[in-house]
Design a protein around this motif. Sequence first.
Motif, PDB file in Angstrom:
ATOM      1  N   MET A   1      10.131   6.990 -19.251  1.00  0.00           N
ATOM      2  CA  MET A   1      10.491   5.866 -18.431  1.00  0.00           C
ATOM      3  C   MET A   1       9.284   5.497 -17.561  1.00  0.00           C
ATOM      4  O   MET A   1       8.642   6.355 -16.986  1.00  0.00           O
ATOM      5  N   THR A   2       9.022   4.248 -17.473  1.00  0.00           N
ATOM      6  CA  THR A   2       7.918   3.769 -16.655  1.00  0.00           C
ATOM      7  C   THR A   2       8.446   3.339 -15.295  1.00  0.00           C
ATOM      8  O   THR A   2       9.477   2.694 -15.194  1.00  0.00           O
ATOM      9  N   ARG A   3       7.722   3.715 -14.247  1.00  0.00           N
ATOM     10  CA  ARG A   3       8.071   3.272 -12.904  1.00  0.00           C
ATOM     11  C   ARG A   3       6.787   2.805 -12.228  1.00  0.00           C
ATOM     12  O   ARG A   3       5.703   2.990 -12.755  1.00  0.00           O
ATOM     13  N   TYR A   4       6.930   2.226 -11.059  1.00  0.00           N
ATOM     14  CA  TYR A   4       5.778   1.671 -10.353  1.00  0.00           C
ATOM     15  C   TYR A   4       5.700   2.243  -8.945  1.00  0.00           C
ATOM     16  O   TYR A   4       6.722   2.444  -8.292  1.00  0.00           O
ATOM     17  N   GLU A   5       4.488   2.524  -8.500  1.00  0.00           N
ATOM     18  CA  GLU A   5       4.266   3.042  -7.150  1.00  0.00           C
ATOM     19  C   GLU A   5       3.310   2.120  -6.410  1.00  0.00           C
ATOM     20  O   GLU A   5       2.254   1.762  -6.932  1.00  0.00           O
ATOM     21  N   TYR A   6       3.704   1.754  -5.204  1.00  0.00           N
ATOM     22  CA  TYR A   6       2.880   0.894  -4.357  1.00  0.00           C
ATOM     23  C   TYR A   6       1.806   1.750  -3.699  1.00  0.00           C
ATOM     24  O   TYR A   6       2.080   2.797  -3.133  1.00  0.00           O
ATOM     25  N   ASP A   7       0.548   1.338  -3.781  1.00  0.00           N
ATOM     26  CA  ASP A   7      -0.575   2.072  -3.200  1.00  0.00           C
ATOM     27  C   ASP A   7      -0.957   1.406  -1.885  1.00  0.00           C
ATOM     28  O   ASP A   7      -1.677   0.409  -1.871  1.00  0.00           O
ATOM     29  N   GLU A   8      -0.477   1.982  -0.780  1.00  0.00           N
ATOM     30  CA  GLU A   8      -0.708   1.376   0.536  1.00  0.00           C
ATOM     31  C   GLU A   8      -2.181   1.396   0.922  1.00  0.00           C
ATOM     32  O   GLU A   8      -2.699   0.423   1.470  1.00  0.00           O
ATOM     33  N   GLU A   9      -2.878   2.489   0.643  1.00  0.00           N
ATOM     34  CA  GLU A   9      -4.280   2.610   1.021  1.00  0.00           C
ATOM     35  C   GLU A   9      -5.147   1.592   0.279  1.00  0.00           C
ATOM     36  O   GLU A   9      -5.965   0.897   0.884  1.00  0.00           O
ATOM     37  N   ALA A  10      -4.960   1.474  -1.030  1.00  0.00           N
ATOM     38  CA  ALA A  10      -5.739   0.513  -1.803  1.00  0.00           C
ATOM     39  C   ALA A  10      -5.369  -0.919  -1.420  1.00  0.00           C
ATOM     40  O   ALA A  10      -6.233  -1.797  -1.368  1.00  0.00           O
ATOM     41  N   SER A  11      -4.096  -1.141  -1.141  1.00  0.00           N
ATOM     42  CA  SER A  11      -3.658  -2.478  -0.736  1.00  0.00           C
ATOM     43  C   SER A  11      -4.325  -2.901   0.563  1.00  0.00           C
ATOM     44  O   SER A  11      -4.775  -4.048   0.700  1.00  0.00           O
ATOM     45  N   ALA A  12      -4.420  -1.965   1.519  1.00  0.00           N
ATOM     46  CA  ALA A  12      -5.066  -2.281   2.794  1.00  0.00           C
ATOM     47  C   ALA A  12      -6.565  -2.507   2.608  1.00  0.00           C
ATOM     48  O   ALA A  12      -7.139  -3.423   3.198  1.00  0.00           O
ATOM     49  N   ALA A  13      -7.183  -1.695   1.770  1.00  0.00           N
ATOM     50  CA  ALA A  13      -8.631  -1.811   1.557  1.00  0.00           C
ATOM     51  C   ALA A  13      -8.994  -3.091   0.808  1.00  0.00           C
ATOM     52  O   ALA A  13     -10.020  -3.716   1.097  1.00  0.00           O
ATOM     53  N   TRP A  14      -8.173  -3.486  -0.130  1.00  0.00           N
ATOM     54  CA  TRP A  14      -8.488  -4.654  -0.968  1.00  0.00           C
ATOM     55  C   TRP A  14      -7.824  -5.929  -0.466  1.00  0.00           C
ATOM     56  O   TRP A  14      -7.993  -6.989  -1.050  1.00  0.00           O
ATOM     57  N   HIS A  15      -7.004  -5.829   0.587  1.00  0.00           N
ATOM     58  CA  HIS A  15      -6.298  -6.975   1.165  1.00  0.00           C
ATOM     59  C   HIS A  15      -5.455  -7.704   0.127  1.00  0.00           C
ATOM     60  O   HIS A  15      -5.402  -8.941   0.067  1.00  0.00           O
ATOM     61  N   MET A  16      -4.818  -6.930  -0.710  1.00  0.00           N
ATOM     62  CA  MET A  16      -3.889  -7.463  -1.712  1.00  0.00           C
ATOM     63  C   MET A  16      -2.959  -6.331  -2.135  1.00  0.00           C
ATOM     64  O   MET A  16      -3.243  -5.159  -1.878  1.00  0.00           O
ATOM     65  N   ASP A  17      -1.845  -6.667  -2.736  1.00  0.00           N
ATOM     66  CA  ASP A  17      -0.905  -5.642  -3.180  1.00  0.00           C
ATOM     67  C   ASP A  17      -1.462  -4.922  -4.411  1.00  0.00           C
ATOM     68  O   ASP A  17      -1.882  -5.558  -5.375  1.00  0.00           O
ATOM     69  N   VAL A  18      -1.448  -3.592  -4.354  1.00  0.00           N
ATOM     70  CA  VAL A  18      -1.895  -2.777  -5.485  1.00  0.00           C
ATOM     71  C   VAL A  18      -0.730  -1.890  -5.900  1.00  0.00           C
ATOM     72  O   VAL A  18      -0.181  -1.143  -5.095  1.00  0.00           O
ATOM     73  N   VAL A  19      -0.356  -2.008  -7.150  1.00  0.00           N
ATOM     74  CA  VAL A  19       0.750  -1.235  -7.698  1.00  0.00           C
ATOM     75  C   VAL A  19       0.245  -0.512  -8.929  1.00  0.00           C
ATOM     76  O   VAL A  19      -0.464  -1.090  -9.762  1.00  0.00           O
ATOM     77  N   HIS A  20       0.599   0.778  -9.036  1.00  0.00           N
ATOM     78  CA  HIS A  20       0.200   1.574 -10.193  1.00  0.00           C
ATOM     79  C   HIS A  20       1.411   1.832 -11.073  1.00  0.00           C
ATOM     80  O   HIS A  20       2.492   2.159 -10.578  1.00  0.00           O
TER      81      HIS A  20
END
Length: 105
Positions: A1-20
């Motif tokens: 099963m595939t799921r998604y995790e929000y990466d808060e650190e990368a999102s803050a650094a790149w100023h955009m939502d980053v999801v893995h």
Amino acid sequence: MTRYEYDEEASAAWHMDVVHEVDDSPAPVSRWVDAMRRLNTINDPLARKLLALHRDCGSGSGVCDDGHDDADPIARRAGWGCETTEIIASHFDIEYPQGSSSDRP
């Protein structure tokens, strides 16, 4: 099963939502056994002692399980039994095998 995790650190650094995307499909028992064999090749005395302490983690009776009732049988596990085992395996470049749709019964 595939799921998604929000990466808060990368999102803050790149100023955009980053999801893995995380594939947490279980590995077949034969792959789990192979991963355990690779763990058994570690010769570092401290790592051996820590692995012995954490051998049953994830089964419901390990030191890290703390009486949780969320233990999964080997065939349904998608990762190491606990964070300690995962850290040791990572240090020695031993990856937990990922399952694929062709491996499932």
